[in-house]
Design a protein around this motif. Structure first.
Motif, PDB file in Angstrom:
ATOM      1  N   ARG B  55       0.664  -1.281  -0.509  1.00  0.00           N
ATOM      2  CA  ARG B  55      -0.150  -0.276  -0.153  1.00  0.00           C
ATOM      3  C   ARG B  55       0.720   1.098  -0.198  1.00  0.00           C
ATOM      4  N   GLY B  56       1.146   1.863  -0.740  1.00  0.00           N
ATOM      5  CA  GLY B  56       1.179   3.152  -0.785  1.00  0.00           C
ATOM      6  C   GLY B  56       2.392   3.271  -2.088  1.00  0.00           C
ATOM      7  N   ARG B  57       3.029   2.229  -2.209  1.00  0.00           N
ATOM      8  CA  ARG B  57       3.976   2.003  -3.611  1.00  0.00           C
ATOM      9  C   ARG B  57       3.646   2.186  -5.116  1.00  0.00           C
ATOM     10  N   ASN B  58       4.272   2.552  -6.011  1.00  0.00           N
ATOM     11  CA  ASN B  58       4.038   2.720  -7.119  1.00  0.00           C
ATOM     12  C   ASN B  58       4.227   0.976  -7.848  1.00  0.00           C
ATOM     13  N   TYR B  59       2.526   1.040  -8.671  1.00  0.00           N
ATOM     14  CA  TYR B  59       2.224   0.022  -9.441  1.00  0.00           C
ATOM     15  C   TYR B  59       3.344  -0.908 -10.123  1.00  0.00           C
ATOM     16  N   LEU B  60       4.901  -0.073 -10.082  1.00  0.00           N
ATOM     17  CA  LEU B  60       5.958  -0.683 -10.723  1.00  0.00           C
ATOM     18  C   LEU B  60       6.569  -1.436 -10.185  1.00  0.00           C
ATOM     19  N   GLU B  61       6.552  -1.313  -8.858  1.00  0.00           N
ATOM     20  CA  GLU B  61       7.165  -2.148  -7.676  1.00  0.00           C
ATOM     21  C   GLU B  61       6.552  -3.509  -7.622  1.00  0.00           C
ATOM     22  N   ALA B  62       5.006  -3.639  -8.318  1.00  0.00           N
ATOM     23  CA  ALA B  62       4.487  -4.820  -7.349  1.00  0.00           C
ATOM     24  C   ALA B  62       5.159  -6.078  -8.011  1.00  0.00           C
ATOM     25  N   PRO B  63       6.105  -5.975  -9.209  1.00  0.00           N
ATOM     26  CA  PRO B  63       6.304  -7.449  -8.912  1.00  0.00           C
ATOM     27  C   PRO B  63       7.646  -7.399  -8.500  1.00  0.00           C
ATOM     28  N   ASP B  64       8.306  -5.802  -8.430  1.00  0.00           N
ATOM     29  CA  ASP B  64       9.823  -6.674  -7.451  1.00  0.00           C
ATOM     30  C   ASP B  64       9.580  -7.013  -6.330  1.00  0.00           C
ATOM     31  N   MET B  79       4.365 -12.824 -11.820  1.00  0.00           N
ATOM     32  CA  MET B  79       3.741 -12.861 -13.401  1.00  0.00           C
ATOM     33  C   MET B  79       2.683 -12.657 -12.572  1.00  0.00           C
ATOM     34  N   SER B  80       2.223 -13.135 -11.919  1.00  0.00           N
ATOM     35  CA  SER B  80       1.089 -12.600 -11.099  1.00  0.00           C
ATOM     36  C   SER B  80       0.354 -10.923 -11.374  1.00  0.00           C
ATOM     37  N   ALA B  81       1.747 -10.717 -10.424  1.00  0.00           N
ATOM     38  CA  ALA B  81       1.240  -8.652 -10.102  1.00  0.00           C
ATOM     39  C   ALA B  81       1.698  -7.971 -11.301  1.00  0.00           C
ATOM     40  N   VAL B  82       2.020  -8.488 -12.422  1.00  0.00           N
ATOM     41  CA  VAL B  82       1.964  -7.650 -14.270  1.00  0.00           C
ATOM     42  C   VAL B  82       0.941  -7.892 -14.139  1.00  0.00           C
ATOM     43  N   HIS B  83       0.278  -8.812 -14.767  1.00  0.00           N
ATOM     44  CA  HIS B  83      -1.290  -9.199 -15.425  1.00  0.00           C
ATOM     45  C   HIS B  83      -2.100  -8.815 -14.109  1.00  0.00           C
ATOM     46  N   ALA B  84      -2.431  -8.310 -13.173  1.00  0.00           N
ATOM     47  CA  ALA B  84      -3.218  -8.060 -12.197  1.00  0.00           C
ATOM     48  C   ALA B  84      -2.842  -6.718 -12.500  1.00  0.00           C
ATOM     49  N   PRO B 166      14.188 -11.932  -9.814  1.00  0.00           N
ATOM     50  CA  PRO B 166      14.240 -11.735 -11.097  1.00  0.00           C
ATOM     51  C   PRO B 166      13.982 -10.179 -10.711  1.00  0.00           C
ATOM     52  N   ILE B 167      14.554  -9.575 -11.958  1.00  0.00           N
ATOM     53  CA  ILE B 167      15.143  -8.033 -11.378  1.00  0.00           C
ATOM     54  C   ILE B 167      14.081  -7.295 -13.184  1.00  0.00           C
ATOM     55  N   ASN B 168      14.132  -8.117 -13.848  1.00  0.00           N
ATOM     56  CA  ASN B 168      13.729  -8.037 -15.363  1.00  0.00           C
ATOM     57  C   ASN B 168      12.617  -8.104 -16.292  1.00  0.00           C
ATOM     58  N   VAL B 169      11.877  -8.578 -15.151  1.00  0.00           N
ATOM     59  CA  VAL B 169       9.861  -8.723 -15.345  1.00  0.00           C
ATOM     60  C   VAL B 169       9.578  -6.762 -14.766  1.00  0.00           C
ATOM     61  N   ARG B 170       8.658  -6.906 -15.798  1.00  0.00           N
ATOM     62  CA  ARG B 170       7.937  -5.280 -15.206  1.00  0.00           C
ATOM     63  C   ARG B 170       6.813  -5.385 -15.800  1.00  0.00           C
ATOM     64  N   VAL B 171       5.416  -4.508 -15.489  1.00  0.00           N
ATOM     65  CA  VAL B 171       4.030  -4.096 -16.774  1.00  0.00           C
ATOM     66  C   VAL B 171       4.638  -4.109 -17.619  1.00  0.00           C
ATOM     67  N   GLY B 172       3.695  -4.724 -18.264  1.00  0.00           N
ATOM     68  CA  GLY B 172       3.215  -4.115 -19.804  1.00  0.00           C
ATOM     69  C   GLY B 172       4.521  -5.275 -20.223  1.00  0.00           C
TER      70      GLY B 172
END
Lengths: 155, 436
Positions: B55-64, B79-84, B166-172
């Motif tokens: 909560r309060g974090r940026n959406y791009l941080e969710a997978p990390d 995977m669940s984070a980026v797909h959501a 891993p550090i290379n997965v991101r939203v999109g």
């Protein structure tokens, strides 16, 4: 390629769990290209591949033992003796250090000389820094390893 | 430590620290003759409050951030984070990026399943108390397992940037797509792995399995075209068929006093089972021809309700993941761009993907600046907890004639059938402060 390998295990984002990596930071500064240095961030099973073909291996990791003061340093020559399993029961690695060493022993894949330094640790909170006692312990372990390598103790 | 207390009528099995499972848990079973009075799978690994952390974090941080929930299945959380998030923001990813996501998931299934098969579960079937003991007797077999696991790690490292978290997965999509020559270098390893995985299936198929089946409600993703990793409807063998958006309408989590991990149930029905056995039963026809022919070769049916045989199912899934990885590599073309840029809006996103241990649900509410307002994560191990306890409730009467030591081992083995990941299960706890 050097026949001596130094492996630091740990996680830089989990407080005292980074102490093994801190020792590597200190050794890189002083030993540079004399030895091979590897960071292992969590998969203990990688150690078997890391030390394959190496004669002398130093392994540094954090350990926990309630009765030991934080910063206490233990040293084992793991190719000659068993490391007490209770020191690494709560492992942040996929497989603990003692399990990997015993696995290697069972498979005849231990290096000729495997020196394990374990530093008694207390704080593994996400995002926390290395405690002061552990900084001092890291310095001591780094100095000891430098001395042993300089003395060719395991040549 | 294992204890047994015995009076005239009741017996207890107590395992203070479960061995060969990821995380910290214990077992307590109280029974009288052939009647089980109480079963508790106690999870005492501390709760970890990840949903509050998000909560309060940026959406791009969710997978990390969510990748840190687990060191063995971080890709599943990513995977669940980026797909959501992509569902919240209506992002359609590049078809080649979609394939590469399946590829990185293949890597995780391989390394996670192989770790479990060789290091945690096979010793049970061969009478060894540990993989170390097994390695002393069968070093070449264990070496095969370690090499297989390493190849799974290599896939993750190539696409994810590193093996653990891993550090290379991101939203999109991905931050960067590796050069095609690096993918080529995986092929030889995977061809060896395919042979090794085939040998693994044949090896585990020869184990002795107790006769034990339950009338499970099996739940997994089902996709019209493929064995599921990232996408599909949530389907059960008892009539459930919903989109991930409806997860909260049909499933509920409860806190039980003896566990730091929540228990999940289907509303109005009860316990259910997720994981390899559920996927296999619900999606057998979508396995590759090689895997189906191998299953036929070892005379393993297309449906399996014996949790002790889950080790065979995992082995078949390892073979599938390697076969699928080779297929994806044969079709590799560099995507036009590594990721789609996003246009933010206030929204809620939902996703389920198939972690090695089963269905993993993420839900996020974000504002128009991309700040996460709320998060919910339901991992597979907490969904299986009730089924594990139910299994033990049925197992003890069936095997009550065994010696105390043998029965205790059988019960621990029954827990290991599920390859529980206790660190995942304790990611969340609602904390109520009561002042006296």
């Amino acid at each position: 390629m050097s026949s001596t390998l130094i492996i630091g295990m740990g996680n830089r984002t989990r407080g005292d769990d980074q102490v093994g990596l801190r020792v590597l930071d200190l050794l890189r500064r002083d030993l540079g290209a004399q030895v091979e240095i590897i960071e292992n961030h969590g998969d203990g099973l990688d150690l078997l591949e890391n030390w394959c073909g190496k004669k002398n291996v130093y392994l540094i990791d954090a350990y926990t033992e309630e009765s030991d003061t934080i910063g206490k340093i233990k040293r084992w020559e793991a190719n000659k003796e068993k490391i007490p399993a209770q020191h690494f029961t709560s492992s942040t690695h996929v497989v603990s250090v003692t399990e990997v060493i015993e696995l290697a022993r069972a498979m005849n894949k231990l290096p000729e000389n495997l020196i394990v330094f374990a530093i008694s640790s207390g704080n593994f909170e996400h995002g926390s820094q290395l405690s002061r006692d552990l900084e001092q312990a890291a310095e001591t372990v780094a100095q000891t390893i430098k001395y042993e390598i300089g003395e060719n103790r395991h040549a | 430590m294992k204890k047994k207390s015995e009076n005239k009528k009741t017996k207890t099995i107590k395992v203070d620290y479960l061995a060969r499972v990821e995380g910290e848990g214990s077992l307590y079973i109280k029974f009288q003759d052939k009647k089980v009075l109480d079963v508790k799978l106690k999870i005492f690994e501390p709760p970890r409050f990840f949903e509050a952390l998000l909560r309060g974090r940026n959406y791009l941080e969710a997978p990390d951030i969510t990748a840190r929930i687990c060191g063995i299945c971080p890709v599943a959380y990513q995977m669940s984070a980026v797909h959501a998030m992509e569902s919240a923001l209506n992002i359609k990813i590049d078809p080649m990026v979609r394939k590469l996501r399946r590829l990185i998931y293949c890597g995780e299934w391989i390394e996670s399943h192989v770790l479990h098969i060789y290091m945690l579960h096979a010793p049970d079937f061969l009478g060894f108390s540990s993989a170390i003991e097994m390695a002393g007797r069968y070093p070449k077999i264990v070496e095969r397992g370690l090499k297989l696991k390493k190849i799974g790690n290599k896939i993750i490292s190539l696409l994810g940037g590193r093996e653990v978290h891993p550090i290379n997965v991101r939203v999109g999509g991905f931050y960067k797509i590796p050069d095609s020559s690096l993918f080529k270098s995986l092929e030889e390893d995977l061809k060896w792995a395919r042979e090794a995985a085939y040998e693994s299936v044949k090896w585990v198929s020869k184990f002795d399995f107790p006769e034990f089946e339950q009338n499970y409600e099996l739940v997994s993703l089902v996709h019209p075209c493929e064995y599921p990793f990232n996408e599909g409807k949530i389907v059960s063998n008892k009539g459930l068929s919903i989109s991930p958006k409806k997860f909260d309408d049909y499933f509920k989590e409860e806190h039980v006093a003896h566990s730091n991990a929540l228990h999940s149930k289907i509303k109005g029905r009860g316990a259910y089972l997720v994981g390899p056995m559920a996927r296999y039963n619900m999606n057998y026809e979508k396995l590759s021809d090689l895997v189906k022919s191998t299953a036929q070769e070892i005379q393993f049916p297309s449906t399996c309700l014996n949790p002790f045989k889950s080790i065979v199912v995992r082995s078949l899934e390892v073979l599938y993941a390697i076969d699928e990885a080779l297929r994806i590599l044969s079709e590799f073309e560099m995507p036009l761009e590594p990721y789609h840029k996003t246009k933010l809006k206030t929204s809620t996103g939902y996703a389920c993907t198939e972690a090695p241990r089963g269905l993993l649900y993420h839900r996020y509410k974000i504002d128009d600046k991309g700040k996460i307002l709320d998060a919910k994560i339901v991992p597979p191990t907490s969904q299986n907890q009730k089924s594990i306890e139910d299994d033990l409730g049925q197992l003890v009467p069936q095997f009550s004639d065994l010696s105390e030591e043998q029965l205790t081992w059988k019960c621990e083995q029954a827990v290991r059938n599920y390859d529980p990941c206790i660190s995942c299960a304790t990611h969340f706890l609602k904390l109520t402060k009561e002042e006296i």
